[in-house]
Scaffold this active site. Sequence first.
Site, PDB file in Angstrom:
ATOM      1  N   THR A 167       0.860  -1.181   0.000  1.00  0.00           N
ATOM      2  CA  THR A 167       0.000   0.000   0.000  1.00  0.00           C
ATOM      3  C   THR A 167       0.900   1.237   0.000  1.00  0.00           C
ATOM      4  O   THR A 167       2.040   1.164   0.453  1.00  0.00           O
ATOM      5  CB  THR A 167      -0.838  -0.044   1.297  1.00  0.00           C
ATOM      6  OG1 THR A 167      -1.737  -1.128   1.185  1.00  0.00           O
ATOM      7  CG2 THR A 167      -1.598   1.239   1.564  1.00  0.00           C
ATOM      8  N   GLY A 221      -5.237  -4.701   7.485  1.00  0.00           N
ATOM      9  CA  GLY A 221      -6.302  -3.712   7.537  1.00  0.00           C
ATOM     10  C   GLY A 221      -7.352  -3.950   8.604  1.00  0.00           C
ATOM     11  O   GLY A 221      -7.846  -2.998   9.215  1.00  0.00           O
TER      12      GLY A 221
HETATM   13  N1  ASP Z   1      -3.824  -1.945   4.808  1.00  0.00           N
HETATM   14  C1  ASP Z   1      -4.106  -2.501   3.499  1.00  0.00           C
HETATM   15  C2  ASP Z   1      -5.414  -3.243   3.553  1.00  0.00           C
HETATM   16  O1  ASP Z   1      -5.670  -3.915   4.529  1.00  0.00           O
HETATM   17  C3  ASP Z   1      -3.039  -3.410   3.011  1.00  0.00           C
HETATM   18  C4  ASP Z   1      -1.606  -2.940   3.167  1.00  0.00           C
HETATM   19  O2  ASP Z   1      -1.334  -1.932   3.806  1.00  0.00           O
HETATM   20  O3  ASP Z   1      -0.711  -3.588   2.613  1.00  0.00           O
HETATM   21  O4  ASP Z   1      -6.163  -3.203   2.604  1.00  0.00           O
END
Ligand code: ASP
Length: 298
Positions: A167, A221
């Site tokens: 992300t 997340g």
């Molecule tokens: N936080 C993001 C999600 O859960 C994934 C990530 O940060 O890699 O969609």
Amino acid sequence: MTLALIVHGGSGDIPDADVEPHRRGVAVAAHVGWEVLLKGGSALDAVEAAIVVMEDDPAFDAGTGSVLNRAGEIEMDASIMDGATLDAGAVAGVQRVKNPIRLARRVMESEVTFLIARGAEQFAQQVGIPLSENAALRTPEQIANWQECLANPPAPAQARFVSPQGTVGCVAVDRDGKIAAGTSTGGMTFKRVGRVGDSPLIGAGVYADHLLGGASATGWGEAITRVVLSKVAVDALAGGPEPSEAARAAIERLATRVGGTGGVILADTAGRVGHWYNTSRMARAYIAEGMETVIASC
Ligand code: ASP
């Protein structure tokens, strides 16, 4: 006022082979955002510009190169927040927008805060953001990754670990002392269709309040959402600790309260930046007034 900008390109078990593309990608994004600030651009403009660079870079799980869901499609989430006004905009489950952060910004400027899926794409067309084919955003690496998951479905508890991509997020402080933060993601590899994580949720994946600072989160997340990680990190800036101390306190809460893993970047009103993570790696880069160059690591 002290200009400052920090970006992240995800936290997790980033494999050795992916370290350099991540490091290079966050460095380029920080440079681009920094140029915006140096030219007198707003913190919001800098955040948007830096995140667009990472959305367009297939090294990251955002925009082009996002991970695929169980149906083999991309569903993207993004959010942006203006710390001066507490205005915020978010989109989730977007499938045909090349740069979801641009769409989140336009949502912020509209009468609503959050648009999902079909409605978000209709709004994109209304404000002149062209739609692209979902297939045009899928990279051969992510298709191969998805096929591997189809052949050997990860156990639910492991599903969050199968993607080495990250992300992306950014926090910036501009010449007027205004702070903005943004986050963009394709979510978790092989996620359920319709699953939305923390990234577009105001307070969880992003937060900015120019009385204190701004934050962008990455990681698991579901856990990040339950502790409202970005808001917790921004609130931890009260009293003026080093931002990395505030970030550490927030990640400790994530770990101890819900067994979560992830990372967070922070900038405060004084233009100090910091980060913390409890995964094996986190891609990040920062620059502030007085520094000659961007510092990038992974
Ligand atoms: N936080 C993001 C999600 O859960 C994934 C990530 O940060 O890699 O969609």
